[in-house]
Design a protein around this motif. Structure first.
Motif, PDB file in Angstrom:
ATOM      1  N   HIS A   1       0.832  -1.207   0.000  1.00 24.71           N
ATOM      2  CA  HIS A   1       0.000   0.000   0.000  1.00 24.71           C
ATOM      3  C   HIS A   1       0.864   1.253   0.000  1.00 24.71           C
TER       4      HIS A   1
ATOM      5  N   GLU B   1     -14.871   6.050  -7.095  1.00 24.40           N
ATOM      6  CA  GLU B   1     -14.058   6.103  -5.892  1.00 24.40           C
ATOM      7  C   GLU B   1     -14.879   6.552  -4.697  1.00 24.40           C
TER       8      GLU B   1
ATOM      9  N   GLY C   1      -5.635   0.199   0.243  1.00 23.01           N
ATOM     10  CA  GLY C   1      -5.976   0.910   1.472  1.00 23.01           C
ATOM     11  C   GLY C   1      -7.223   0.322   2.118  1.00 23.01           C
TER      12      GLY C   1
HETATM   13  C1  HEM Z   1       1.601   6.925   6.158  1.00 25.33           C
HETATM   14  C2  HEM Z   1       1.106   5.973   5.521  1.00 25.33           C
HETATM   15  C3  HEM Z   1      -0.068   6.074   4.605  1.00 25.33           C
HETATM   16  C4  HEM Z   1      -0.350   7.015   3.679  1.00 25.33           C
HETATM   17  C5  HEM Z   1       0.487   8.197   3.313  1.00 25.33           C
HETATM   18  C6  HEM Z   1      -1.601   6.660   3.070  1.00 25.33           C
HETATM   19  C7  HEM Z   1      -2.225   7.372   2.067  1.00 25.33           C
HETATM   20  C8  HEM Z   1      -3.264   6.877   1.328  1.00 25.33           C
HETATM   21  C9  HEM Z   1      -3.738   7.419   0.081  1.00 25.33           C
HETATM   22  C10 HEM Z   1      -3.183   8.623  -0.601  1.00 25.33           C
HETATM   23  C11 HEM Z   1      -4.800   6.662  -0.332  1.00 25.33           C
HETATM   24  C12 HEM Z   1      -5.660   6.856  -1.572  1.00 25.33           C
HETATM   25  C13 HEM Z   1      -6.927   7.533  -1.113  1.00 25.33           C
HETATM   26  C14 HEM Z   1      -7.756   8.071  -2.211  1.00 25.33           C
HETATM   27  O1  HEM Z   1      -7.205   8.560  -3.185  1.00 25.33           O
HETATM   28  O2  HEM Z   1      -8.967   8.020  -2.036  1.00 25.33           O
HETATM   29  C15 HEM Z   1      -4.995   5.670   0.651  1.00 25.33           C
HETATM   30  C16 HEM Z   1      -5.995   4.783   0.660  1.00 25.33           C
HETATM   31  C17 HEM Z   1      -6.350   4.175   1.810  1.00 25.33           C
HETATM   32  N1  HEM Z   1      -5.534   4.027   2.935  1.00 25.33           N
HETATM   33 FE1  HEM Z   1      -3.694   4.587   3.129  1.00 25.33          FE
HETATM   34  N2  HEM Z   1      -2.060   5.525   3.634  1.00 25.33           N
HETATM   35  C18 HEM Z   1      -1.142   5.143   4.580  1.00 25.33           C
HETATM   36  C19 HEM Z   1      -1.214   4.079   5.385  1.00 25.33           C
HETATM   37  C20 HEM Z   1      -2.421   3.525   5.646  1.00 25.33           C
HETATM   38  C21 HEM Z   1      -2.675   2.682   6.736  1.00 25.33           C
HETATM   39  C22 HEM Z   1      -1.668   2.196   7.759  1.00 25.33           C
HETATM   40  C23 HEM Z   1      -4.003   2.421   6.682  1.00 25.33           C
HETATM   41  C24 HEM Z   1      -4.808   1.598   7.630  1.00 25.33           C
HETATM   42  C25 HEM Z   1      -5.298   2.045   8.685  1.00 25.33           C
HETATM   43  C26 HEM Z   1      -4.545   3.093   5.532  1.00 25.33           C
HETATM   44  C27 HEM Z   1      -5.859   3.071   5.140  1.00 25.33           C
HETATM   45  C28 HEM Z   1      -6.288   3.425   3.898  1.00 25.33           C
HETATM   46  C29 HEM Z   1      -7.616   3.179   3.385  1.00 25.33           C
HETATM   47  C30 HEM Z   1      -8.753   2.543   4.154  1.00 25.33           C
HETATM   48  C31 HEM Z   1      -7.642   3.650   2.061  1.00 25.33           C
HETATM   49  C32 HEM Z   1      -8.791   3.592   1.067  1.00 25.33           C
HETATM   50  C33 HEM Z   1      -9.622   4.807   1.152  1.00 25.33           C
HETATM   51  C34 HEM Z   1     -10.542   4.950  -0.014  1.00 25.33           C
HETATM   52  O3  HEM Z   1     -11.284   4.029  -0.300  1.00 25.33           O
HETATM   53  O4  HEM Z   1     -10.519   6.004  -0.653  1.00 25.33           O
HETATM   54  N3  HEM Z   1      -3.553   3.757   4.925  1.00 25.33           N
HETATM   55  N4  HEM Z   1      -4.042   5.810   1.658  1.00 25.33           N
END
Ligand code: HEM
Ligand code: HDD
Ligand code: HEM
Lengths: 444, 337
Positions: free
Chosen positions: A20, B57, A71
């Motif tokens: 991720h 999305e 994510g």
């Molecule tokens: C520092 C580390 C992380 C960064 C910088 C980050 C950043 C991002 C980004 C940019 C997206 C795309 C979202 C979009 O465009 O809608 C995303 C999706 C996602 N991240 Fe991460 N993430 C990180 C770590 C995590 C962790 C550890 C989790 C778990 C708790 C997580 C949970 C999610 C979820 C649930 C999505 C999907 C959201 C959606 O459906 O739009 N992320 N994350």
């Protein structure tokens, strides 16, 4: 190592997060670069920059898709693999997790608008305005999720008595001592890595003989910002070291094989350790540098591992992870610096093939630095999942099926990696910048 | 209203939102695959793509929001459901992942591929089936706690008529909701041919929807009498739901006011969904978790509610803007923009 559910859960968590984070890093950094490029294009009325923004945004849609699905996976896996941890920690850190979803929401809405309204406004500035919420949304989600991770390192804002959580203060839990340095380092390193990846793609095209104005502008732009973010990342990395020395000294000590508490502590690069005698062989010694990293002066006393019971030591191989990250940070700063110096000094050196090759290498190396940094941060926290409160093994699921799920997800990520790469390659090959400039009537 | 009631109400509203937008999305994916293999592709696909591209999305975020929210408000759910649902949850996740990413690959990549379209279309039916199963499980009888072990009784789940009737209902609802929405959208786009095809699909799936709801109602009686009786107590909501259904069906049959018809479909599902949800309370999982003993501390609960209000202030105008630009912008809908 036995493969009990807790170990398998760790491997699966590490796999999902490690996968991720590649896309998350791009997701946080690339919108910033798009914003800069489109702004330049509007201000200088230069269609090359606009095309740059347009093409980056198009590639971005594919990486966002994989970022969103992975994510979603990690979001659900937190509950599926760490139910006991979430039951306890969830009561304290629900707030930032909840706000993160709003940040995603915000980002997703405006990304949709941005992507589908390129030629819809008479004033191009209106279109540019829509990228700002995307930048805010993605950086805000990085902020929120990183506060959660910071909380796991330095938990505060609650009391624990007989397994029951009380006196919860959500804001205090969010703004724990690890938050400032961690958030700043994560953001800076994402921007850095994205700038370098875009630069690497451009440098690659130039090496292949496509050295038009378009590519030159792209490389200069990404390298200038690459240098800015590299310096920023190193400065904040130094702050992270000072944070560790104060609040999580065992993590810093493990990274530096520093056993005896003392001032004038040395920084070691590489080498091998004899765990029995605690002797280090073959390392490059920077005298006093660890004290500087920890407190700014060579007289700073740095806590050593022998002050901690051995069962609470993190694995000592984190030394190599930390060293490599730092070396890569220096490498990126030097490459970007050289490029800019070369341009200032003698224009023709700017396109020196060796310099270009180093930039191409910088893209993947920056991503490797991100992975190493996270591995260091997470493995360096072991054996704790919530430092001082809960061991990793106590937080895990007890289900016997984690192994099969691990295989399934590994397959899924392999497919996603292969298909997304080939889709991206095809997308840019079939519609090269030269073709697109021709179609849009832009002078090459 | 108590904290736990506010929490569950908000979450239920979001889940309802997900059911509607995701149904449109899932069904559209299926229709677009079906259209392709039967050669009706061109017309229907154009309509579907124009709607789906900007919003897919956003759909996914509704689901994330619900999951994060329920664990935040009711941390016990993470423990019980998290432990029991490792396998089915992971499978649903993999399906979601395949679907989301292959949609993007197909759409943004420079070549459309039948394999991508197939994956995209069929996962759209499996996902609602697997997600609906979580509601089945919440009725109790499938998760058991033995000492400190929590287990999901898979074979019982697979052989239960109740479980299958819920899956059936989920599938036909998805197809009904999305075809009635897309009929409206095609009509707005003045794409007569697509409208004709989609309208016939909407009519085709209407009766199975009602039949499936009826099946669930009946088999609930055998599975969970307590909940069945509670449902009878709020039976007026189900009667209202039926009335909305008939009104919607009438409008679609007369080729009139498709927008209003779709609004009625939404209301039909809203009244049934809230009737079901309200009678489910206070249980989140029969008989282990209720909203009263599973709720988070009041400090955190209040913080979450404030965050929620702040989030809405930000999101509602943004969503309105999104809809204005894509759903209700006549030029965009007709493909002139
Ligand atoms: C520092 C580390 C992380 C960064 C910088 C980050 C950043 C991002 C980004 C940019 C997206 C795309 C979202 C979009 O465009 O809608 C995303 C999706 C996602 N991240 Fe991460 N993430 C990180 C770590 C995590 C962790 C550890 C989790 C778990 C708790 C997580 C949970 C999610 C979820 C649930 C999505 C999907 C959201 C959606 O459906 O739009 N992320 N994350
Ligand atoms: C391009 C990526 C990159 C680069 C070049 C660097 N880092 Fe880094 N580092 C990260 C990417 C990263 C990261 C992925 O963002 C981490 C993982 C967890 C975190 O907070 O940030 C991290 C963690 C991390 C930590 C642990 C923080 C904690 O656990 O709270 C320290 C002490 C440093 N870094 C220090 C440095 C120093 C002194 C660098 C000097 C060159 C450096 N990093 C370069
Ligand atoms: C997105 C950036 C992150 C990356 C790349 C990352 C990476 C890793 C890695 C490599 C491990 C394995 C450590 C080991 O097995 O020894 C791990 C463990 C874990 N991480 Fe992180 N992590 C990130 C952020 C987070 C965040 C924000 C959370 C909390 C919401 C989190 C929760 C966990 C948990 C629960 C484990 C398992 C327990 C453990 O081994 O410590 N991680 N992560």
């Amino acid at each position: 190592m036995s493969f009990d559910p807790a170990t398998l859960s760790r491997i699966l968590t590490a796999l999902t997060l490690g996968f991720h984070i590649i896309f998350a890093t791009i997701g946080v950094g690339v919108p910033v670069m798009i914003m800069i490029a489109e702004w330049l294009g509007i201000r200088k009325q230069d269609p090359h920059y606009i095309l740059l923004a347009r093409r980056w945004a198009r590639g971005f849609t594919v990486t966002v898709a994989v970022g969103v699905v992975t994510g979603t996976a990690i979001g659900m896996q937190l509950s599926l693999l760490w139910p006991s941890f979430m039951k306890v920690a969830g009561q304290v850190i629900a707030l930032p997790l909840f706000m993160e979803t709003f940040a995603f929401f915000f980002e997703a809405i405006f990304l949709g608008i941005y992507l589908y309204t390129w030629d819809r406004f008479k004033k191009p500035l209106y279109h540019w305005l829509f990228v700002i919420p995307v930048v805010i949304g993605s950086s805000a989600s990085a902020f929120f999720i990183t506060t959660v991770n910071a909380f796991m390192n330095t938990p505060q804002g609650f009391t624990l008595a007989n397994g029951a959580i009380a006196a919860i203060e959500p804001i205090k839990a969010m703004f724990n001592p690890a938050t400032p340095s961690k958030v700043a380092h994560v953001l800076a390193s994402s921007y850095l890595t994205s700038a370098f990846i875009l630069a690497a793609i451009t440098a690659w095209s130039i090496l292949k003989g496509k050295g038009g104005e378009y590519h030159r502008k792209a490389l200069r732009l990404t390298m200038i910002w690459g240098l800015v973010f590299a310096v920023g990342t190193i400065v904040v990395g130094d702050l992270s070291g000072k944070f560790l020395a104060k609040y999580q000294p065992e993590k810093l000590a493990a990274a530096e094989w520093h056993f005896e508490t003392k001032p004038q502590a040395d920084l070691l690069l590489g080498g091998t350790l004899d765990p029995e005698t605690q002797e280090v062989k073959g390392a490059l010694v920077l005298p006093g540098a660890l004290s500087i990293l920890a407190g700014g002066t060579t007289n700073t006393e740095v806590k050593g591992l022998n002050d901690f019971p051995q069962e609470l030591w993190p694995p000592l191989y984190v030394h190599y992870l930390f060293d490599l990250m730092v070396i890569l940070g220096m490498y990126l700063a030097v490459v970007a610096g050289l490029f800019i110096l070369a341009r200032a000094w003698k224009k023709k050196y700017e396109w020196n093939p060796w310099l270009l090759r180093s930039i191409v290498a910088g893209g993947p190396l920056a991503m490797i630095a991100i992975e190493l940094g996270w591995m260091y941060a997470e493995i360096g926290r072991q054996p704790w999942i919530l430092r001082g409160y809960m061991k990793t093994s106590e937080g895990a699921t007890m289900s016997g099926d984690v192994g099969q799920m691990l295989i399934l997800f590994a397959l899924l990520y392999a497919v996603l990696a292969i298909v997304s790469t080939s889709v991206l390659l095809r997308m840019f090959r079939n519609n090269s910048p030269e073709l697109e400039m021709q179609k849009r009537g832009i002078q090459q | 209203m108590s904290l736990e009631m506010i929490g569950i109400t908000v979450l239920w509203i979001f889940l309802y939102g997900y059911v509607i937008v995701a149904s449109i999305d899932f069904g559209a994916g299926f229709f677009s695959y079906y259209g392709k293999i039967t050669g009706k592709g061109e017309i229907v696909n154009k309509v579907i793509n124009r709607y789906l591209s900007p919003v897919w999305e956003v759909t996914n975020v509704f689901l994330i929001f619900f999951i994060v929210g329920i664990v935040g408000f009711f941390p016990d759910t993470a423990y019980y459901y998290g432990t029991a649902l490792l396998v089915p949850g992971s499978i649903a996740l993999i399906l979601l992942a395949i679907r989301g990413s292959f949609y993007a690959f197909n759409h943004y990549g420079s070549k459309t591929s039948n394999v991508y379209l197939f994956l995209y279309g069929t996962t759209g039916l499996f996902i609602p089936a697997s997600l609906a199963t979580v509601l089945t499980i919440s009725e109790g009888g499938f998760i058991v706690e033995e000492g400190s072990q929590i287990r999901l009784l898979m074979d019982q789940l697979f052989t239960s008529p109740f479980s299958w009737s819920v899956v059936f209902l989920a599938l036909v609802s998805v197809l009904f909701i999305s075809s009635s929405f897309l009929t409206y959208y095609a009509n707005k786009a003045e794409d007569r041919e697509a409208e004709k095809v989609l309208r016939s699909w909407a009519l085709f799936w209407a009766l199975p929807t009602i039949f499936a709801s009826f099946l669930v109602f009946v088999s609930m009686r055998n599975h969970n009498v307590e909940h069945f009786n509670a449902m009878l107590n709020s039976s007026w909501l189900f009667v209202v739901s039926m009335a909305f259904f008939l009104a919607a069906l009438g409008l679609i049959m007369q080729r009139k006011a498709y927008g209003l018809a779709f609004l009625f479909v939404m209301l039909q599902f809203a009244s049934a969904f809230f009737g079901y949800g309200q009678s489910h309370l206070p249980y989140l999982l029969y008989p282990y978790i209720t909203i009263h003993d599973g709720v988070t501390s009041s400090v955190m609960g209040e913080a979450l509610i404030w965050a929620f209000i702040g989030g809405l202030v930000l999101l509602v105008p943004s969503l309105v803007l999104l809809m204005k630009m894509f759903l209700f912008d006549a030029k965009y809908v007709k493909g002139q923009n």
